[in-house]
Motif scaffolding. Structure first.
Motif, PDB file in Angstrom:
ATOM      1  N   VAL A 393       0.852  -1.190   0.000  1.00 59.83           N
ATOM      2  CA  VAL A 393       0.000   0.000   0.000  1.00 59.83           C
ATOM      3  C   VAL A 393       0.888   1.241   0.000  1.00 59.83           C
ATOM      4  O   VAL A 393       2.076   1.170   0.318  1.00 59.83           O
ATOM      5  CB  VAL A 393      -0.951   0.025   1.221  1.00 59.83           C
ATOM      6  N   ASP A 394       0.300   2.353  -0.357  1.00 59.78           N
ATOM      7  CA  ASP A 394       1.039   3.612  -0.390  1.00 59.78           C
ATOM      8  C   ASP A 394       1.402   4.005   1.038  1.00 59.78           C
ATOM      9  O   ASP A 394       0.519   4.276   1.853  1.00 59.78           O
ATOM     10  CB  ASP A 394       0.176   4.695  -1.038  1.00 59.78           C
ATOM     11  N   PRO A 395       2.692   4.043   1.384  1.00 59.94           N
ATOM     12  CA  PRO A 395       3.079   4.382   2.760  1.00 59.94           C
ATOM     13  C   PRO A 395       2.771   5.824   3.134  1.00 59.94           C
ATOM     14  O   PRO A 395       2.778   6.171   4.315  1.00 59.94           O
ATOM     15  CB  PRO A 395       4.591   4.118   2.781  1.00 59.94           C
ATOM     16  N   ASN A 396       2.482   6.656   2.139  1.00 58.07           N
ATOM     17  CA  ASN A 396       2.203   8.066   2.411  1.00 58.07           C
ATOM     18  C   ASN A 396       0.714   8.369   2.533  1.00 58.07           C
ATOM     19  O   ASN A 396       0.334   9.494   2.856  1.00 58.07           O
ATOM     20  CB  ASN A 396       2.799   8.944   1.296  1.00 58.07           C
ATOM     21  N   SER A 397      -0.138   7.380   2.235  1.00 62.43           N
ATOM     22  CA  SER A 397      -1.579   7.614   2.319  1.00 62.43           C
ATOM     23  C   SER A 397      -2.093   7.269   3.715  1.00 62.43           C
ATOM     24  O   SER A 397      -1.520   6.442   4.424  1.00 62.43           O
ATOM     25  CB  SER A 397      -2.321   6.775   1.277  1.00 62.43           C
ATOM     26  N   GLU A 398      -3.185   7.896   4.070  1.00 60.30           N
ATOM     27  CA  GLU A 398      -3.767   7.675   5.398  1.00 60.30           C
ATOM     28  C   GLU A 398      -4.449   6.311   5.448  1.00 60.30           C
ATOM     29  O   GLU A 398      -5.187   5.941   4.529  1.00 60.30           O
ATOM     30  CB  GLU A 398      -4.774   8.783   5.706  1.00 60.30           C
ATOM     31  N   TRP A 399      -4.181   5.580   6.511  1.00 64.99           N
ATOM     32  CA  TRP A 399      -4.771   4.246   6.678  1.00 64.99           C
ATOM     33  C   TRP A 399      -6.089   4.412   7.431  1.00 64.99           C
ATOM     34  O   TRP A 399      -6.132   4.463   8.644  1.00 64.99           O
ATOM     35  CB  TRP A 399      -3.819   3.329   7.427  1.00 64.99           C
ATOM     36  N   ILE A 400      -7.195   4.482   6.686  1.00 70.41           N
ATOM     37  CA  ILE A 400      -8.499   4.759   7.275  1.00 70.41           C
ATOM     38  C   ILE A 400      -9.279   3.460   7.483  1.00 70.41           C
ATOM     39  O   ILE A 400      -8.903   2.398   6.976  1.00 70.41           O
ATOM     40  CB  ILE A 400      -9.294   5.737   6.393  1.00 70.41           C
ATOM     41  N   ALA A 401     -10.374   3.569   8.212  1.00 75.67           N
ATOM     42  CA  ALA A 401     -11.156   2.393   8.601  1.00 75.67           C
ATOM     43  C   ALA A 401     -11.619   1.545   7.410  1.00 75.67           C
ATOM     44  O   ALA A 401     -11.533   0.310   7.463  1.00 75.67           O
ATOM     45  CB  ALA A 401     -12.342   2.820   9.459  1.00 75.67           C
ATOM     46  N   PRO A 402     -12.128   2.141   6.315  1.00 76.02           N
ATOM     47  CA  PRO A 402     -12.553   1.293   5.181  1.00 76.02           C
ATOM     48  C   PRO A 402     -11.412   0.462   4.604  1.00 76.02           C
ATOM     49  O   PRO A 402     -11.623  -0.681   4.182  1.00 76.02           O
ATOM     50  CB  PRO A 402     -13.062   2.325   4.164  1.00 76.02           C
ATOM     51  N   LYS A 403     -10.195   1.020   4.569  1.00 76.45           N
ATOM     52  CA  LYS A 403      -9.040   0.262   4.074  1.00 76.45           C
ATOM     53  C   LYS A 403      -8.738  -0.908   5.000  1.00 76.45           C
ATOM     54  O   LYS A 403      -8.431  -2.018   4.541  1.00 76.45           O
ATOM     55  CB  LYS A 403      -7.819   1.166   3.959  1.00 76.45           C
ATOM     56  N   GLN A 404      -8.806  -0.658   6.311  1.00 73.62           N
ATOM     57  CA  GLN A 404      -8.551  -1.727   7.270  1.00 73.62           C
ATOM     58  C   GLN A 404      -9.585  -2.842   7.121  1.00 73.62           C
ATOM     59  O   GLN A 404      -9.245  -4.027   7.163  1.00 73.62           O
ATOM     60  CB  GLN A 404      -8.582  -1.163   8.692  1.00 73.62           C
ATOM     61  N   LYS A 405     -10.831  -2.448   6.914  1.00 73.41           N
ATOM     62  CA  LYS A 405     -11.903  -3.435   6.756  1.00 73.41           C
ATOM     63  C   LYS A 405     -11.691  -4.269   5.494  1.00 73.41           C
ATOM     64  O   LYS A 405     -11.855  -5.503   5.510  1.00 73.41           O
ATOM     65  CB  LYS A 405     -13.259  -2.721   6.700  1.00 73.41           C
ATOM     66  N   LYS A 406     -11.296  -3.606   4.397  1.00 71.68           N
ATOM     67  CA  LYS A 406     -11.046  -4.318   3.151  1.00 71.68           C
ATOM     68  C   LYS A 406      -9.853  -5.257   3.303  1.00 71.68           C
ATOM     69  O   LYS A 406      -9.886  -6.401   2.826  1.00 71.68           O
ATOM     70  CB  LYS A 406     -10.792  -3.319   2.020  1.00 71.68           C
ATOM     71  N   PHE A 407      -8.810  -4.776   3.982  1.00 71.23           N
ATOM     72  CA  PHE A 407      -7.626  -5.609   4.197  1.00 71.23           C
ATOM     73  C   PHE A 407      -7.986  -6.854   4.999  1.00 71.23           C
ATOM     74  O   PHE A 407      -7.581  -7.971   4.649  1.00 71.23           O
ATOM     75  CB  PHE A 407      -6.548  -4.806   4.917  1.00 71.23           C
ATOM     76  N   GLU A 408      -8.723  -6.681   6.082  1.00 71.13           N
ATOM     77  CA  GLU A 408      -9.103  -7.812   6.924  1.00 71.13           C
ATOM     78  C   GLU A 408      -9.961  -8.812   6.153  1.00 71.13           C
ATOM     79  O   GLU A 408      -9.828 -10.026   6.335  1.00 71.13           O
ATOM     80  CB  GLU A 408      -9.843  -7.316   8.165  1.00 71.13           C
ATOM     81  N   SER A 409     -10.842  -8.287   5.291  1.00 78.79           N
ATOM     82  CA  SER A 409     -11.687  -9.170   4.480  1.00 78.79           C
ATOM     83  C   SER A 409     -10.840 -10.011   3.532  1.00 78.79           C
ATOM     84  O   SER A 409     -11.056 -11.228   3.395  1.00 78.79           O
ATOM     85  CB  SER A 409     -12.694  -8.330   3.693  1.00 78.79           C
ATOM     86  N   LEU A 410      -9.869  -9.382   2.874  1.00 77.38           N
ATOM     87  CA  LEU A 410      -8.970 -10.124   1.983  1.00 77.38           C
ATOM     88  C   LEU A 410      -8.152 -11.148   2.763  1.00 77.38           C
ATOM     89  O   LEU A 410      -8.016 -12.302   2.348  1.00 77.38           O
ATOM     90  CB  LEU A 410      -8.032  -9.148   1.266  1.00 77.38           C
ATOM     91  N   GLN A 411      -7.638 -10.723   3.891  1.00 78.88           N
ATOM     92  CA  GLN A 411      -6.792 -11.592   4.706  1.00 78.88           C
ATOM     93  C   GLN A 411      -7.557 -12.830   5.175  1.00 78.88           C
ATOM     94  O   GLN A 411      -7.035 -13.952   5.142  1.00 78.88           O
ATOM     95  CB  GLN A 411      -6.269 -10.804   5.904  1.00 78.88           C
ATOM     96  N   GLU A 412      -8.800 -12.643   5.593  1.00 76.39           N
ATOM     97  CA  GLU A 412      -9.601 -13.764   6.082  1.00 76.39           C
ATOM     98  C   GLU A 412      -9.970 -14.738   4.968  1.00 76.39           C
ATOM     99  O   GLU A 412     -10.245 -15.906   5.228  1.00 76.39           O
ATOM    100  CB  GLU A 412     -10.873 -13.234   6.757  1.00 76.39           C
ATOM    101  N   SER A 413      -9.992 -14.247   3.720  1.00 76.40           N
ATOM    102  CA  SER A 413     -10.383 -15.113   2.603  1.00 76.40           C
ATOM    103  C   SER A 413      -9.243 -15.994   2.102  1.00 76.40           C
ATOM    104  O   SER A 413      -9.471 -16.888   1.292  1.00 76.40           O
ATOM    105  CB  SER A 413     -10.902 -14.257   1.441  1.00 76.40           C
TER     106      SER A 413
END
Length: 727
Positions: A393-413
């Motif tokens: 992911v872009d290290p300069n972009s803000e890590w917001i809640a929707p991104k975390q939710k999408k990441f967790e969804s991918l990770q769990e799959s």
């Protein structure tokens, strides 16, 4: 002390210059010149932080809030962390306690003697010439903490302890606390100044703790801060003297001498220090950015060197790529759903899946199928392997809640390992995979052998082409598979449509075709059926779409259903996506192996098909496994249309297959459509040169900007070509 005596003492303090004129505050260079000239540190490095922790503990627990001052009560700061038991205090105090006592006495003596604040400040600096700037400040602050802490300790316990009560009376504390409401502005200003003094002290210490190997005099921010620290030190100790004078005057002269000038002085110093700390923080941030760039560049070079050396196992490489420390568990196990260390990867073949958050469901589903098939065979194979998803992911972009939710969804799959959080992957790693492994936005699969050597820079292509048969996914295995491969229909459709494989076994004629023009599709199906009937050949026709324009492809499928066209089609877009992904992977696999395409028949045919797709439409005619014609849409349709008038007799005499091929070649030589290839910047390894599959000349290189309207393009993190910094 009677009123006349107190008035005289107050006049003596004011006359001595305890209240500073505005001009004195602004002329920093004059004030600091002598102090800076006499600054001569002896070279001893004191770890001053343990002492600062003690001082901060005293000052934090001593502060009286505005509400306390208004009511005359004190709230004990029991919620504040107890730092008095932290290691390092004893040795520090043993070395510096005498100096702290001397400074405390000096401040009290000069304050009561009516010496002005500047002179007192200079005197303190003269006592501390052999210490570095951060040590000077902390020692002066510790001296103030003795007085300040004693005052508030007695205020807190004088009503519960007889000794404290007697001492409090000597210091006039009962009288002071009775008038706490009147003294509220003074306490507020004092508390504010003490807090900002602590902040400046921490920033100066942080500046002195910067790693000197990265800081040189040619760094503007560092040089500016270096020259500004004496100014910050002067005004910090000057403010400490002012705070000490307030407490001393309260306990010796009483609360009656308080004037609005006292609060003004403290507020003015607070304002001055706020400006100082803002300036220092800006400079410090610039220094940190410079250091971070230098350290990232070093880490990048270290990665390059690491992959150029032999290792006994893969742990050094994996730690450098994923997480080098032992303080956390950096992986997430997709099977147990628990965090784990890197240890399960030791001495195994490791497939590193690098991708952004935009990795598609289609990619994951097919990758999971191949992974499960390969793992099923792995126990019977000599070298087992593990797969690890490394999210980029872009290290300069803000890590917001929707991104975390999408990441967790991918990770769990995912049934394989994944990095616990994207923040573990640093900039140097991103630079490395971009420059060395040509990663951009498209997923790549880097294969490391049990010693951490790269056995394939991107195995994703052979995975899409041959699935689990490509195990162990090395470049040598990829080369071996291509040597066994020929230009045949199974290469195009293997693993996608089992019905087509049955037609191949039955030696039927098969038309695969695609495009986004509904009228062309209608005419092509009609003419193909007409010619098949006329020549009495068993013909199957399958629409397999285009490499992009999903919405338009779906409209063609809807047209086929609505008009009841006599053609098969793939109802799921994932099948169409996989067909074109495999074709593109064939091209990139060949390019990655750096195989010359001039005499490679399979390469030329793949290029033709991909080129025709970009020009609108295409068709492939096969008899069983053998591909008869790999052609352009317009040429193929014209060949069918001209059956009755041109090549019917050839078909009757020579057979459908040679007659169709002969007339197609004739029409194609007249129409001679251009060949075109499009490479997205997200594809990674883009060839510098390509030969035309038709005329074998070198193709022109153009830059194209395209918008297909129905394509979903995730612009959240577009990774362009990066040139990593040098040390």
């Amino acid at each position: 002390m009677n009123s006349i005596g107190k008035l005289g003492a107050m006049q003596q303090l004011v006359k001595g210059g305890r209240v500073m004129p505005a001009a004195a505050i602004s002329d920093d260079s004059v004030l600091v010149k002598k102090i800076a000239a006499e600054h001569n540190p002896e070279g001893i490095d004191y770890d001053i932080r343990p002492l600062l922790h003690i001082v901060e503990d005293v000052l934090t627990r001593s502060n009286m809030s505005s509400e306390d001052a208004a009511t005359g009560t004190l709230t004990r700061a029991d919620h504040v962390e107890d730092r008095s038991q932290l290691p390092g205090h004893a040795n520090m105090l043993e070395a510096l306690s005498a100096k702290i006592d001397r400074i405390s006495c000096e401040i009290s003596y000069k304050t009561l003697g009516g010496v002005d604040a500047h002179s007192t400040t200079v005197a303190i600096f003269e006592m501390l010439t052999i210490y570095k700037w951060d040590v000077k400040i902390v020692l002066a602050l510790a001296a103030f903490a003795l007085t300040y802490g004693e005052f508030w300790l007695l205020a807190q316990i004088h009503d519960k302890n007889q000794l404290a009560k007697s001492m409090a009376i000597l210091k006039q504390l009962p009288s002071i606390m009775e008038h706490a409401g009147t003294l509220k502005p003074r306490f507020d200003a004092l508390n504010d100044l003490v807090n900002i003094i602590l902040e400046v002290t921490k920033v100066v210490i942080e500046f002195h703790d910067l790693p000197t190997q990265y800081m040189t005099q040619d760094i503007t921010a560092y040089t500016t801060a270096y020259n500004y620290v004496p100014v910050a030190s002067y005004w910090t100790i000057r403010s400490i003297v002012a705070c000490a004078a307030q407490i001393t005057s309260l306990t010796t002269l009483g609360y009656e001498i308080f004037t609005s000038t006292d609060a003004w002085e403290l507020s003015t110093l607070t304002f001055k220090l706020k400006n100082i700390i803002e300036h220092l923080r800006q400079l410090l941030n610039s220094c940190h950015e410079h250091i971070e760039k230098k350290m990232d560049a070093e880490a990048y070079q270290m990665l390059r060197e690491l992959f150029s050396k032999p290792h006994t196992d893969n742990m050094k490489v994996l730690r450098a790529l994923i997480y080098a420390q032992d303080d956390i568990l950096p992986l997430y196990d997709g099977v147990t759903k628990k965090r784990v260390s890197l240890e399960p990867l030791r001495r195994k073949n490791v497939l590193l899946l690098f991708s952004g958050m935009e990795i598609s469901t289609d990619e994951l589903l097919i990758l999971e199928q191949i992974y499960n098939e390969s793992k099923a065979h792995a126990p019977r194979m000599e070298n087992r392997y593990e797969l690890v998803w490394i999210p980029i992911v872009d290290p300069n972009s803000e890590w917001i809640a929707p991104k975390q939710k999408k990441f967790e969804s991918l990770q769990e799959s995912m049934p394989w390992y994944s990095v616990y959080h994207p923040s573990l992957i640093g900039k140097p790693v991103i630079w490395f995979i971009q420059s060395e492994w040509k990663y951009k936005n498209k997923p790549i699969l880097v294969v490391l052998d049990p010693q951490g050597r790269v056995s394939c820079p991107n195995a994703i292509h052979m995975m899409w082409i041959w699935g689990s048969a490509a195990y162990p996914f090395t470049s040598s295995r990829e080369e071996a598979l291509w040597k066994e491969e020929t230009w045949r229909l199974e290469l195009l459709v293997d693993g996608i449509d089992s019905e087509i494989l049955n037609w191949i076994k039955e030696r039927k004629y098969i038309f695969l075709y695609g495009g986004d023009d509904p009228e062309w599709v209608r005419r092509f199906v009609k003419e193909a059926r007409r010619v098949a009937t006329a020549t009495q050949i068993p013909l199957e026709i399958v629409y397999v779409g285009k490499s992009n324009k999903r919405e338009q492809v779906q409209k063609i499928i809807d047209t086929i259903i609505r008009d009841k066209l006599n053609t098969h089609y793939w109802p799921e877009q994932s099948m169409i996506w996989f067909f074109w992904t495999r074709l593109q992977s064939m091209l990139f696999s060949k390019l990655q192996l750096k195989q010359s395409d001039d005499d490679d028949h399979v390469m030329q045919e793949i290029k033709k098909l991909l080129s025709y797709d970009k020009q609108g439409g295409w068709m492939v005619l096969a008899k069983g496994s053998n591909i008869v014609v790999n052609g352009h849409a317009a040429t193929g349709l014209q060949t069918l249309v001209e059956y009755d008038g041109v090549w019917k007799d050839d078909a009757d005499r020579d057979g459908f297959e040679p007659a169709f091929r002969k007339h197609y070649d004739k029409v194609h030589s007249v129409i001679s459509p251009c060949c075109r290839f499009e490479f997205s910047h997200a594809m990674g390894r883009i060839p510098e040169r390509l030969t035309c599959p038709e005329c074998r000349r070198n193709m022109h290189v153009l830059t194209t900007f395209q918008c297909c309207h129905d394509e979903k393009i995730d612009e959240d993190f577009f990774v362009s070509t990066v040139t990593p910094p040098t040390i």
